[in-house]
Design an enzyme around this catalytic site. Structure first.
Site, mmCIF file in Angstrom:
data_model
loop_
_atom_site.group_PDB
_atom_site.id
_atom_site.type_symbol
_atom_site.label_atom_id
_atom_site.label_comp_id
_atom_site.label_asym_id
_atom_site.label_seq_id
_atom_site.Cartn_x
_atom_site.Cartn_y
_atom_site.Cartn_z
ATOM 1 N N LYS A 173 0.857 -1.189 0.000
ATOM 2 C CA LYS A 173 0.000 0.000 0.000
ATOM 3 C C LYS A 173 0.891 1.237 0.000
ATOM 4 C CE LYS A 173 -4.436 0.654 2.315
ATOM 5 N NZ LYS A 173 -5.065 0.602 3.641
HETATM 6 C C1 E4P Z 1 -8.525 1.388 3.516
HETATM 7 O O1 E4P Z 1 -7.679 0.706 2.977
HETATM 8 C C2 E4P Z 1 -8.273 2.119 4.783
HETATM 9 O O2 E4P Z 1 -7.496 1.321 5.641
HETATM 10 C C3 E4P Z 1 -9.515 2.457 5.547
HETATM 11 O O3 E4P Z 1 -10.670 2.041 4.874
HETATM 12 C C4 E4P Z 1 -9.565 3.802 6.173
HETATM 13 O O4 E4P Z 1 -10.803 3.960 6.788
HETATM 14 P P1 E4P Z 1 -11.106 5.025 7.938
HETATM 15 O O5 E4P Z 1 -11.463 6.319 7.288
HETATM 16 O O6 E4P Z 1 -12.257 4.448 8.683
HETATM 17 O O7 E4P Z 1 -9.863 5.137 8.784
#
Ligand code: E4P
Length: 221
Positions: A83
């Site tokens: 990522k």
């Molecule tokens: C996606 O890959 C992220 O880890 C995640 O969905 C972030 O979500 P949040 O806004 O609830 O932290």
């Protein structure tokens, strides 16, 4: 549509994975920081539990640092997806890392244009964060709709992975507009299973069965 869990909590992952409804996992530094243990061990344990893609995020913000981290992350397990954040250096790293044969999930995408650039740089997954857009008064799902259209218009290889999901309605809307993947907290996946009429219906069936046992000789306890 594939359903991913957005968590690094192994117990929650195992609980839902045994139902056969988990296609993959996304983690981020915040989620991993909540769990005890070393980063690599946490990711390795998740990769052993879930056969699908497991996203693990770099924490460097410079090109060389991101590429070095990506190479290390990819050695943890074959199902690791690296990522990388949607920043200019991140695009450069996405290109290098994907050309080296690793799969990249470009994260922190808040506009369709950012997603388009991520796909062009070689991302396998584009992650728009819809809940965070909703939080600031924008319609997060609009970015997903645009990205799905762009993916189809140009037959992009990148999959649209909807993140920052807050409730089951987000999952349903993502499915209806044609997103490839929705990643959600375990609580949201559990809410997707629930309906008060299911509980009421089951209660009634069991009550009727109990009553019938008293009158039907053929039914045993
Ligand atoms: C996606 O890959 C992220 O880890 C995640 O969905 C972030 O979500 P949040 O806004 O609830 O932290």
């Amino acid at each position: 549509m594939k359903l991913f869990l957005d968590t690094a909590n192994l117990a929650q992952i195992k609980k839902l994975n045994q139902m056969g409804i988990v296609d993959g996992i996304t983690t981020n530094p915040t989620l991993v920081a909540r769990e005890p243990g070393e980063f690599e061990e946490i990711v390795a344990a998740i990769c052993r539990e879930v056969k699908g893609d497991v996203s693990a995020e770099v924490v460097s913000t410079d090109f060389a640092g991101m590429v070095a981290e990506a190479k290390h992350l990819a050695t943890i397990a074959p199902n690791v997806v690296v990522k990388i954040p949607m920043i200019p250096e991140g695009l450069r790293a996405t290109r290098a890392v994907s050309q080296a044969g690793m799969r990249v999930n470009v994260t922190l995408v808040f506009s369709a244009n950012q997603g388009l650039l991520a796909a062009k740089a070689g991302a396998s997954f584009i992650s728009p964060f819809i809940g965070r857009l909703d939080d600031i008064g924008q319609r997060g799902m609009e970015v997903v709709e645009d990205l799905v259209k762009i993916r189809d218009n140009y037959r992009l290889k990148a999959e649209v992975l909807v993140g920052s999901i807050r409730h089951p309605q987000h999952v349903l809307e993502a499915a209806k507009v044609g997103a490839d993947i929705a990643t959600m907290p375990p609580e949201v996946m559990e809410k997707m299973m629930q309906h008060p009429l299911t509980d009421a219906g089951l209660k009634r069936f069991l009550e009727d069965w109990e009553k019938a046992k008293k009158t039907k000789a053929s039914i045993t306890a």
